[in-house]
Design a protein around this motif. Structure first.
Motif, PDB file in Angstrom:
ATOM      1  N   LEU A 101       2.934  -1.060   4.465  1.00 14.03           N
ATOM      2  CA  LEU A 101       2.326   0.255   4.254  1.00 14.03           C
ATOM      3  C   LEU A 101       3.472   1.231   4.055  1.00 14.03           C
ATOM      4  O   LEU A 101       4.301   1.396   4.941  1.00 14.03           O
ATOM      5  N   ILE A 102       3.530   1.856   2.914  1.00 16.75           N
ATOM      6  CA  ILE A 102       4.700   2.697   2.632  1.00 16.75           C
ATOM      7  C   ILE A 102       4.326   4.072   2.074  1.00 16.75           C
ATOM      8  O   ILE A 102       3.201   4.306   1.651  1.00 16.75           O
ATOM      9  N   SER A 103       5.328   4.929   2.061  1.00 18.20           N
ATOM     10  CA  SER A 103       5.249   6.148   1.270  1.00 18.20           C
ATOM     11  C   SER A 103       6.491   6.145   0.392  1.00 18.20           C
ATOM     12  O   SER A 103       7.604   6.328   0.879  1.00 18.20           O
ATOM     13  N   ALA A 104       6.280   5.884  -0.881  1.00 20.32           N
ATOM     14  CA  ALA A 104       7.433   5.840  -1.794  1.00 20.32           C
ATOM     15  C   ALA A 104       8.063   7.225  -1.877  1.00 20.32           C
ATOM     16  O   ALA A 104       9.256   7.366  -2.102  1.00 20.32           O
ATOM     17  N   LYS A 105       7.256   8.253  -1.647  1.00 14.18           N
ATOM     18  CA  LYS A 105       7.749   9.617  -1.757  1.00 14.18           C
ATOM     19  C   LYS A 105       8.672   9.950  -0.588  1.00 14.18           C
ATOM     20  O   LYS A 105       9.795  10.408  -0.791  1.00 14.18           O
ATOM     21  N   SER A 106       8.196   9.722   0.630  1.00 14.55           N
ATOM     22  CA  SER A 106       9.015  10.109   1.781  1.00 14.55           C
ATOM     23  C   SER A 106       9.974   8.992   2.194  1.00 14.55           C
ATOM     24  O   SER A 106      10.917   9.230   2.938  1.00 14.55           O
ATOM     25  N   GLY A 107       9.711   7.789   1.761  1.00 15.61           N
ATOM     26  CA  GLY A 107      10.604   6.684   2.101  1.00 15.61           C
ATOM     27  C   GLY A 107      10.107   5.817   3.247  1.00 15.61           C
ATOM     28  O   GLY A 107      10.677   4.755   3.513  1.00 15.61           O
ATOM     29  N   ILE A 108       9.015   6.225   3.921  1.00 15.65           N
ATOM     30  CA  ILE A 108       8.490   5.433   5.045  1.00 15.65           C
ATOM     31  C   ILE A 108       8.206   4.000   4.599  1.00 15.65           C
ATOM     32  O   ILE A 108       7.528   3.788   3.596  1.00 15.65           O
ATOM     33  N   GLY A 109       8.706   3.044   5.351  1.00 14.87           N
ATOM     34  CA  GLY A 109       8.363   1.638   5.108  1.00 14.87           C
ATOM     35  C   GLY A 109       9.061   0.987   3.924  1.00 14.87           C
ATOM     36  O   GLY A 109       8.965  -0.231   3.731  1.00 14.87           O
ATOM     37  N   ILE A 113       0.854  -1.188   0.000  1.00 14.29           N
ATOM     38  CA  ILE A 113       0.000   0.000   0.000  1.00 14.29           C
ATOM     39  C   ILE A 113       0.889   1.237   0.000  1.00 14.29           C
ATOM     40  O   ILE A 113       1.732   1.394   0.878  1.00 14.29           O
ATOM     41  N   ASN A 114       0.685   2.121  -0.954  1.00  8.62           N
ATOM     42  CA  ASN A 114       1.539   3.306  -1.100  1.00  8.62           C
ATOM     43  C   ASN A 114       0.801   4.594  -0.707  1.00  8.62           C
ATOM     44  O   ASN A 114      -0.398   4.601  -0.528  1.00  8.62           O
ATOM     45  N   LYS A 115       1.571   5.650  -0.585  1.00 14.12           N
ATOM     46  CA  LYS A 115       1.086   7.016  -0.328  1.00 14.12           C
ATOM     47  C   LYS A 115       0.350   7.129   1.009  1.00 14.12           C
ATOM     48  O   LYS A 115      -0.646   7.843   1.104  1.00 14.12           O
ATOM     49  N   ILE A 116       0.858   6.416   2.035  1.00 17.71           N
ATOM     50  CA  ILE A 116       0.189   6.500   3.335  1.00 17.71           C
ATOM     51  C   ILE A 116       0.402   7.861   3.996  1.00 17.71           C
ATOM     52  O   ILE A 116      -0.222   8.179   4.987  1.00 17.71           O
ATOM     53  N   ASP A 117       1.302   8.670   3.414  1.00 13.17           N
ATOM     54  CA  ASP A 117       1.517  10.021   3.965  1.00 13.17           C
ATOM     55  C   ASP A 117       0.385  10.975   3.600  1.00 13.17           C
ATOM     56  O   ASP A 117       0.228  12.030   4.200  1.00 13.17           O
TER      57      ASP A 117
END
Ligand code: GTP
Length: 600
Positions: free
Chosen positions: A161-169, A131-135
């Motif tokens: 659960l990630i944010s490809a933009k910020s790098g989380i996860g 799952i992307n864009k959790i930010d």
């Protein structure tokens, strides 16, 4: 690298769900690219792609990664992001053992998520949902997780659960890839079996192929043969993409990399083809299909003097794109041009844009036509890609047994509020609903069987506007079906204009016929004589418009003036005539056609 330390995987996603961003993060994380590199999104290379934010051409990249004290070679195989390229997606997937199914947590599952999932599922790949864009403040990860579970029946117990933009996860992704996706199963001791799944044309080295080595070993100097064309090649350079070409001199079973082997044009590199050592033929991999154009259009220079220059430009572009087919075509109305076949309308738009922007072309493109099939009474059949080839009434009566058109199965995903208007749209496009299912309490997935011809004329734009942008759409080929199609001619002063003829379904004729006659009457300037515009099927007139004659003679205003002024005016008119086209007894400016074909 022994095969157990290799993983070949891809990322599949709906457009804009963050595939390229995640790919970039993974390349940074493994030190393949530096994190402060200026041009974002290494894997999307064409300018058109950057402008439109879509991946047209897939790019593959190898990464080195240390996990649990072992060194791994991870090959990230990028896939094109649009339905026109579904065949290429399926071939890229055939080179992987697993894939990351990336879903935007604010958008949820979209049509391409579904289409890509089934392509991967049919290839037997391990699918890892992410799952992307959790930010994003609008993220609804729980809802999306439920959708994934109910639509694909995937295990979501430890979903990332990630944010490809910020790098989380993002750091969890590669360990999961290594643990869940099986290594390639090839055997280095078997005869060579290499699988080509991507290629492009490089001005300096010619065609660069991306291949997955299924079995055996391929090295520089090897002589190989294509299972499809049986053409022979010698490997002149071979290595991995890291992220640019890095020569290794060989690739062995399980690896993926580039192969340069004296291919002259991209058309020789057939996606899905298998290569083997000349003296050691092997059974080719299943699933190969030669590139198949589904949309054809006439392309003409607005200025006839540009024909030769544009011919060169078109050749250059097709060198680069094996899936475009080109034939010369001559039209009485538009002069010399080309009949070009594309995989779909996006592919056509990209080609047009590149021709206009990179080659400074001024062109007229005719209305796109799909390939129709004519079945003859003697059992033979023929595909026609141009309304000019449509059988005339004698041929119809004496030889033809039936006409068929290509159909597709569309998957449309949308919020339930828009169901009514989208069902109306599909109905007006001759669509037949096959099924619909609720994906959760407010999202619906509908399946429709629709003629391809109805999809290539603005369907996607209408779908978007009628659903405020919320409906997504993907389709797959369903072959041919019998259809009541006819050829509609446009006549100007009783003379048919070849470039404007169209193949239409009987039910669309009245409406299109009226619309076209009206539109033409608005773009054709007044003439000295009355101009009659008609649309007709065979001898039956569908619509008629009249443009009344110009009141005064052009030279009228010179009466009483001196002769030289009059001569000059006539001279000027002659100049203008070069850009005019004779249709029957009247001359039309090329611009009228341009206006007609671009005005929608
Ligand atoms: P195609 O190349 O067309 O397949 O699109 P894509 O799936 O590669 O999407 P891309 O990586 O180009 O991302 C689309 C947009 O979403 C870009 O504007 C990204 O910056 C943005 N984006 C990607 N990941 C995230 C994320 O985790 N959070 C937020 N807020 N935006 C993201």
């Amino acid at each position: 690298f022994p095969a157990e330390n290799i993983r070949n995987f891809s990322i599949i996603a709906h457009v804009d769900h963050g595939k390229s961003t995640l790919a970039d993060r993974l390349l940074e994380l493994t030190g393949t690219i530096s994190s402060n590199h200026l041009h974002q999104q290494v894997l999307d290379k064409l300018t058109v792609e950057r402008e439109r934010g879509i991946t047209v051409k897939a790019q593959t990249c190898s990464m080195f990664y240390k996990y649990n004290n072992k060194n791994y070679l991870l090959n990230l195989i990028d896939t094109p992001g649009h339905v026109d390229f579904n065949y290429e997606v399926s071939r890229s997937l055939a080179a992987c053992q697993g894939t990351i199914l990336l879903v935007d947590s604010s958008q949820g599952i979209q049509a391409q998520t579904v289409a890509n999932f089934f392509l991967a599922f049919n290839e037997g790949l391990t699918v890892i949902p992410v799952i992307n864009k959790i930010d994003l403040p609008t993220a609804e990860p729980d809802r999306v997780i439920n959708q994934i579970e109910s639509t694909f029946e995937l295990d979501v117990s430890d979903i990332a659960l990630i944010s490809a933009k910020s790098g989380i996860g993002v750091d969890k992704i590669l360990p999961t890839v290594i643990e869940k996706i099986p290594p390639p199963s090839g055997d280095i001791n078997k005869p060579l079996k290499a699988f080509l799944f991507d290629s492009w044309y490089d001005t300096y080295v010619g065609v660069v192929c991306i291949m997955a080595i299924v079995d055996g070993k391929l090295q520089k100097g090897d002589k190989i043969m294509s299972a499809y064309s049986e053409k022979k090649y010698e490997v002149v350079d071979i290595g991995i993409m890291h992220p640019e070409q890095v020569t290794t001199g060989y690739l062995h079973a399980g690896q993926v990399g580039y192969v340069i082997c004296s291919m002259k044009v991209a058309a020789e590199a057939h996606i899905g083809d298998t290569f083997y050592h000349i003296k050691n033929p092997v059974e080719p991999l299943p699933g190969f299909e030669p590139a198949k154009s589904m949309v054809f259009a006439g392309v003409f220079p607005t200025d006839a003097n540009e024909f030769n220059r544009l011919d060169e430009s078109i050749n250059k572009l097709t060198l680069n794109d094996a899936s475009v087919s080109v034939q010369k075509e001559t039209s009485t109305a538009l002069g010399q041009g080309w009949r070009i076949g594309f995989l779909g309308t996006l592919h056509m738009d990209v080609f047009r844009q590149r021709l206009e922007e990179e080659h400074d072309a001024n062109i007229i493109i005719t209305r796109p036509t799909v390939p129709y099939k004519i079945i003859y009474r003697d059992g033979t059949s023929k595909l026609i890609r141009n309304p000019i080839e449509f059988p005339d009434s004698t041929e119809m009566q004496n030889k033809v047994s039936e006409l068929q058109e290509p159909i597709i199965m569309a998957t449309i995903i949308l919020p339930e509020d828009y169901m009514g208007s989208i069902m109306d749209l599909c109905g007006s496009r001759r669509g037949e609903q096959l099924e619909y299912n609720y994906m959760d309490e407010s999202r619906v997935m509908m399946k429709y069987c629709i003629p391809l011809a109805e999809i290539v004329t603005n369907f996607h734009d209408e779908l978007k506007s009628k659903s405020s942008g919320y409906a997504s759409f993907d389709y797959e080929d369903m072959g041919y079906q019998t259809s009541d199609i006819v050829k509609m001619n446009v006549l100007i002063n009783k003379k048919p204009v070849d470039a404007l003829a169209a193949i239409l379904h009987q039910s669309q004729v009245a409406h299109v016929g009226r619309e076209w006659a009206k539109k033409l009457s608005e773009v054709i300037p007044k003439q000295l004589y009355e101009v009659i515009i008609q649309t007709a099927v065979g001898g039956r007139v569908i619509a008629r418009e009249t443009i009344s004659a110009m009141r005064k003679n052009v030279t009228a205003k010179c009466y009483g003036g001196d002769v030289t002024r009059k001569m000059k005016l006539l001279e000027k008119q002659k100049e203008g005539k070069k850009k005019m086209k004779m249709i029957g007894n009247i001359e039309l400016p090329q611009k009228a056609f341009y206006d007609f074909l671009t005005k929608d």
